[in-house]
Motif scaffolding. Structure first.
Motif, PDB file in Angstrom:
ATOM      1  N   UNK A  75       0.825  -1.211   0.000  1.00  0.00           N
ATOM      2  CA  UNK A  75       0.000   0.000   0.000  1.00  0.00           C
ATOM      3  C   UNK A  75       0.857   1.257   0.000  1.00  0.00           C
ATOM      4  N   UNK A  76       2.137   1.103   0.294  1.00  0.00           N
ATOM      5  CA  UNK A  76       3.041   2.252   0.275  1.00  0.00           C
ATOM      6  C   UNK A  76       3.012   3.099   1.529  1.00  0.00           C
ATOM      7  N   UNK A  77       2.413   2.579   2.608  1.00  0.00           N
ATOM      8  CA  UNK A  77       2.361   3.347   3.859  1.00  0.00           C
ATOM      9  C   UNK A  77       3.491   2.908   4.784  1.00  0.00           C
ATOM     10  N   UNK A  78       3.759   3.707   5.801  1.00  0.00           N
ATOM     11  CA  UNK A  78       4.852   3.397   6.729  1.00  0.00           C
ATOM     12  C   UNK A  78       4.357   2.802   8.043  1.00  0.00           C
ATOM     13  N   UNK A  79       3.051   2.786   8.255  1.00  0.00           N
ATOM     14  CA  UNK A  79       2.504   2.393   9.556  1.00  0.00           C
ATOM     15  C   UNK A  79       2.823   0.955   9.957  1.00  0.00           C
ATOM     16  N   UNK A  80       2.861   0.030   9.012  1.00  0.00           N
ATOM     17  CA  UNK A  80       2.969  -1.381   9.356  1.00  0.00           C
ATOM     18  C   UNK A  80       4.366  -1.883   9.638  1.00  0.00           C
ATOM     19  N   UNK A  81       5.351  -1.008   9.623  1.00  0.00           N
ATOM     20  CA  UNK A  81       6.720  -1.456   9.830  1.00  0.00           C
ATOM     21  C   UNK A  81       7.056  -1.534  11.321  1.00  0.00           C
ATOM     22  N   UNK A  82       7.693  -2.611  11.717  1.00  0.00           N
ATOM     23  CA  UNK A  82       8.143  -2.784  13.093  1.00  0.00           C
ATOM     24  C   UNK A  82       9.370  -3.697  13.041  1.00  0.00           C
ATOM     25  N   UNK A  83      10.046  -3.858  14.154  1.00  0.00           N
ATOM     26  CA  UNK A  83      11.300  -4.604  14.176  1.00  0.00           C
ATOM     27  C   UNK A  83      11.031  -6.094  14.390  1.00  0.00           C
ATOM     28  N   UNK A  84      10.624  -6.773  13.317  1.00  0.00           N
ATOM     29  CA  UNK A  84      10.340  -8.202  13.425  1.00  0.00           C
ATOM     30  C   UNK A  84      11.586  -8.999  13.789  1.00  0.00           C
ATOM     31  N   UNK A  85      12.740  -8.593  13.259  1.00  0.00           N
ATOM     32  CA  UNK A  85      13.976  -9.324  13.551  1.00  0.00           C
ATOM     33  C   UNK A  85      14.230  -9.375  15.052  1.00  0.00           C
ATOM     34  N   UNK A  86      13.977  -8.258  15.710  1.00  0.00           N
ATOM     35  CA  UNK A  86      14.167  -8.204  17.160  1.00  0.00           C
ATOM     36  C   UNK A  86      13.166  -9.122  17.866  1.00  0.00           C
ATOM     37  N   UNK A  87      11.917  -9.084  17.433  1.00  0.00           N
ATOM     38  CA  UNK A  87      10.895  -9.923  18.059  1.00  0.00           C
ATOM     39  C   UNK A  87      11.247 -11.402  17.911  1.00  0.00           C
ATOM     40  N   UNK A  88      11.688 -11.821  16.726  1.00  0.00           N
ATOM     41  CA  UNK A  88      12.047 -13.222  16.518  1.00  0.00           C
ATOM     42  C   UNK A  88      13.234 -13.624  17.393  1.00  0.00           C
ATOM     43  N   UNK A  89      14.155 -12.709  17.600  1.00  0.00           N
ATOM     44  CA  UNK A  89      15.332 -13.016  18.424  1.00  0.00           C
ATOM     45  C   UNK A  89      14.974 -13.207  19.893  1.00  0.00           C
ATOM     46  N   UNK A  90      13.936 -12.513  20.356  1.00  0.00           N
ATOM     47  CA  UNK A  90      13.597 -12.576  21.795  1.00  0.00           C
ATOM     48  C   UNK A  90      12.344 -13.411  22.053  1.00  0.00           C
ATOM     49  N   UNK A  91      11.848 -14.108  21.047  1.00  0.00           N
ATOM     50  CA  UNK A  91      10.681 -14.983  21.229  1.00  0.00           C
ATOM     51  C   UNK A  91      11.132 -16.314  21.831  1.00  0.00           C
ATOM     52  N   UNK A  92      10.411 -16.774  22.839  1.00  0.00           N
ATOM     53  CA  UNK A  92      10.762 -18.007  23.526  1.00  0.00           C
ATOM     54  C   UNK A  92       9.547 -18.937  23.633  1.00  0.00           C
ATOM     55  N   UNK A  93       9.778 -20.249  23.543  1.00  0.00           N
ATOM     56  CA  UNK A  93       8.668 -21.196  23.677  1.00  0.00           C
ATOM     57  C   UNK A  93       8.351 -21.490  25.140  1.00  0.00           C
ATOM     58  N   UNK A  94       7.066 -21.610  25.441  1.00  0.00           N
ATOM     59  CA  UNK A  94       6.628 -22.147  26.732  1.00  0.00           C
ATOM     60  C   UNK A  94       5.574 -23.203  26.432  1.00  0.00           C
ATOM     61  N   UNK A  95       5.101 -23.868  27.441  1.00  0.00           N
ATOM     62  CA  UNK A  95       4.128 -24.943  27.225  1.00  0.00           C
ATOM     63  C   UNK A  95       2.832 -24.435  26.602  1.00  0.00           C
ATOM     64  N   UNK A  96       2.411 -23.228  26.978  1.00  0.00           N
ATOM     65  CA  UNK A  96       1.123 -22.703  26.544  1.00  0.00           C
ATOM     66  C   UNK A  96       1.207 -21.853  25.276  1.00  0.00           C
ATOM     67  N   UNK A  97       2.281 -21.080  25.119  1.00  0.00           N
ATOM     68  CA  UNK A  97       2.366 -20.148  24.010  1.00  0.00           C
ATOM     69  C   UNK A  97       3.780 -19.593  23.877  1.00  0.00           C
TER      70      UNK A  97
END
Length: 432
Positions: free
Chosen positions: A185-207
Motif C-alpha cells: 500500500x506504500x504506507x509506513x505504519x505497518x513497519x516494526x522490528x520483526x527481527x528483534x521480536x524473533x530473536x527474543x521470542x521463547x517457547x513455553x508450554x502454553x504459548x
C-alpha cells in the motif's frame, strides 16, 4: 526415508519483497505449494477491495501464505529447535498449518462471506479434509495428518504452543500481513522490528512469549497494527467499494429468486443462491470470475444491478458521511423514506457500515472472545502480562474503537437536485 522427512535435492527459494527469500527444503511443503487449491490463492487478493484506494495493493493470499510459512520456519528452525520447551516432532504440522491457514478464503474474502454467510476457516478445514490435492499430499505424511493440520487452524490442537504461532495476539500471520500490506500500500505504519521480536521470542508450554528486553519492539508492533487498521484496513473509500460489492451480490441473489431472466446467467452463483453448493463449487470461484460477471452485468436490463456493477468496475463509488447510530437512529428512518419518495431504493443506495477493532486485550475470564495476552519473560523467568510493564500498551488495552459511516450516491443526488427538490433535501440532511 519417510515422506515427512524427505528433503528436496536442492533448496527452493521464492524472491520476496518483505522477507527477501522464502526458503523451502521440505518435500511436503514444496508439494503442497504445487496443489491446485494452494495455487488458487494467487487469484484471491490479500486486501480485497483495497486496491481501489491504494493502487499497489494487488498482492495475493498466495504471497501472504508463503510469508507466514517463512516466519514460522524461522521461529522453529532458528529459535525454538533444540529447546526443551519445543517438541521438534511438531515442526511439520506447524509449517503446514502456517502455509495453509488462509486456504479457504473466497473471492473478495469478507464481503463474499458476509453475503453468503460463510466462514473461511471452516472451508480451510474442509479443503484439508476433503477430496482435494492438498489432502492427498498431507495424507502421504500419515492418514491422521490432514486432521492435525485442520485442528491447528481450528485452534483445537492439543499443543497450544503450536496454535499460538499461527493464531494469537503476536503470531506469524499478523507479523507478515502488517509488513506485507504496508509494503504494497506504500504506507509506513505497518513497519516494526520483526527481527528483534524473533530473536527474543521463547517457547513455553502454553504459548510463545517475549523476553522482557524485547518489550519495546512489541509495543511498536502493536501500535503498527493499530495504525494499519485505521489508516488502511478500515479506510472509508475501501469500505465504500466493499459496500457496493456486497450490494451487487445481494441484488443478483434477489433477482435470481424472483426468476429474473439474466442476459448473463449467474451459473457460478446458482448453488450459492440455493444453498446447495458443494466444496468443488467453492474452490472453483476466484476473483477473476466475479469480475467477469460484473463486467457482463453492466449490460443487464435491471437498472440497479447494472449501475452497481458499473460503479464497482469503474470506481464510481459511494460518498460517505459520519453517522452515530446511538443518537441518529431516527435520521436513518427519515432518510429511507425520502429515498423511497425520490425513487431511489434505500436497500441498495443508503447503507450504514461500521468498523471496529480492539488492538490489544488481556485475559478477561468469562467474556466473549477471550484473548490470551502477550507475556513478557522477566529476568527471573516469571511471566508478566505485557500491559503491566508497558504504559503504551496499558493505555490502549481493552479499548475498542468503532467507526460508523453512512454511504450514499452523491453523484445521483447532485445531478438530480435541480429537477427534484427531494434530492436537495436528502443532500442537506446527509451533509448537515
Amino acid at each position: 526415508m519417510e515422506y515427512r522427512d524427505e528433503k528436496l535435492p536442492e533448496e527452493k527459494v521464492f524472491k520476496d519483497p518483505v522477507h527477501r527469500y522464502i526458503h523451502v527444503r521440505d518435500k511436503v511443503i514444496w508439494d503442497v505449494i504445487g496443489t491446485r487449491e494452494f495455487q488458487r490463492l494467487r487469484r484471491i487478493k490479500q486486501l480485497g477491495t483495497t486496491y481501489l484506494v491504494f493502487h499497489g495493493a494487488e498482492h495475493s493470499r498466495f504471497h501472504h501464505s508463503l510469508g507466514v510459512y517463512e516466519i514460522v520456519r524461522r521461529i522453529i528452525d532458528d529459535g525454538f529447535s533444540g529447546r526443551r520447551e519445543w517438541n521438534d516432532d511438531e515442526r511439520l504440522v506447524t509449517l503446514c498449518a502456517a502455509l495453509l491457514h488462509d486456504l479457504g478464503h473466497g473471492p473478495f474474502s469478507h464481503a463474499f462471506e458476509k453475503v453468503f454467510d460463510l466462514d473461511h476457516e471452516l472451508f480451510t478445514q474442509q479443503i484439508l479434509l476433503g477430496d482435494t490435492e492438498v489432502n492427498a499430499v498431507l495424507k502421504r505424511v500419515g492418514t491422521e495428518f490432514p486432521q492435525k493440520v485442520a485442528d491447528v487452524i481450528g485452534k483445537t490442537y492439543p499443543d497450544k504452543l503450536v496454535v499460538s504461532l499461527i493464531s494469537s495476539q503476536i503470531d506469524a500471520d499478523r507479523m507478515d500481513y502488517l509488513q506485507r500490506d504496508a509494503y504494497f500500500t506504500g504506507v509506513s505504519y505497518g513497519h516494526f522490528d520483526m527481527e528483534r521480536i524473533l530473536r527474543v521470542m521463547r517457547p513455553t508450554e502454553e504459548q510463545a512469549v517475549i523476553k522482557y528486553s524485547g518489550m519495546h519492539a512489541v509495543e511498536d508492533y502493536i501500535m503498527s497494527r493499530y495504525q494499519m487498521y485505521w489508516q488502511v484496513y478500515f479506510h472509508p473509500v475501501s469500505r465504500s467499494a466493499e459496500v457496493i460489492l456486497t450490494k451487487i451480490l445481494h441484488r443478483a441473489k434477489q433477482l435470481y429468486e424472483a426468476s429474473y431472466i439474466f442476459k448473463f446467467e449467474p451459473f457460478h452463483f446458482k448453488s450459492f443462491f440455493d444453498r446447495t453448493f458443494e466444496l468443488e463449487d467453492y474452490i472453483s470461484l476466484d476473483e477473476s470470475i466475479l469480475l467477469t460477471y460484473f463486467q457482463m452485468w453492466m449490460k443487464e436490463v435491471d437498472p440497479i444491478l447494472s449501475d452497481l456493477c458499473y460503479r464497482f468496475i469503474n470506481r464510481k463509488l459511494f460518498q460517505h458521511t459520519e453517522f452515530n447510530p446511538a443518537t441518529e437512529y431516527r435520521k436513518i428512518g427519515e432518510l429511507e423514506q425520502l429515498f423511497k419518495e425520490a425513487g431511489i431504493d434505500p436497500a441498495y443506495y443508503l447503507v450504514a457500515d461500521s468498523s471496529s477493532d480492539l488492538p490489544y486485550d488481556f485475559y478477561r475470564p468469562g467474556e466473549e472472545s477471550e484473548r490470551l495476552p502477550i507475556y513478557l519473560q522477566m529476568a527471573t523467568g516469571e511471566l508478566s502480562e505485557l500491559s503491566r510493564s508497558s504504559d503504551i500498551v496499558d493505555a490502549i488495552s481493552g479499548k475498542r474503537r468503532t467507526d460508523h459511516k453512512l454511504y450514499f450516491p452523491e453523484d445521483i443526488l447532485e445531478q438530480g437536485k435541480e429537477g427534484n427538490p427531494l434530492y436537495k433535501q436528502i443532500l442537506d440532511m446527509l451533509k448537515g
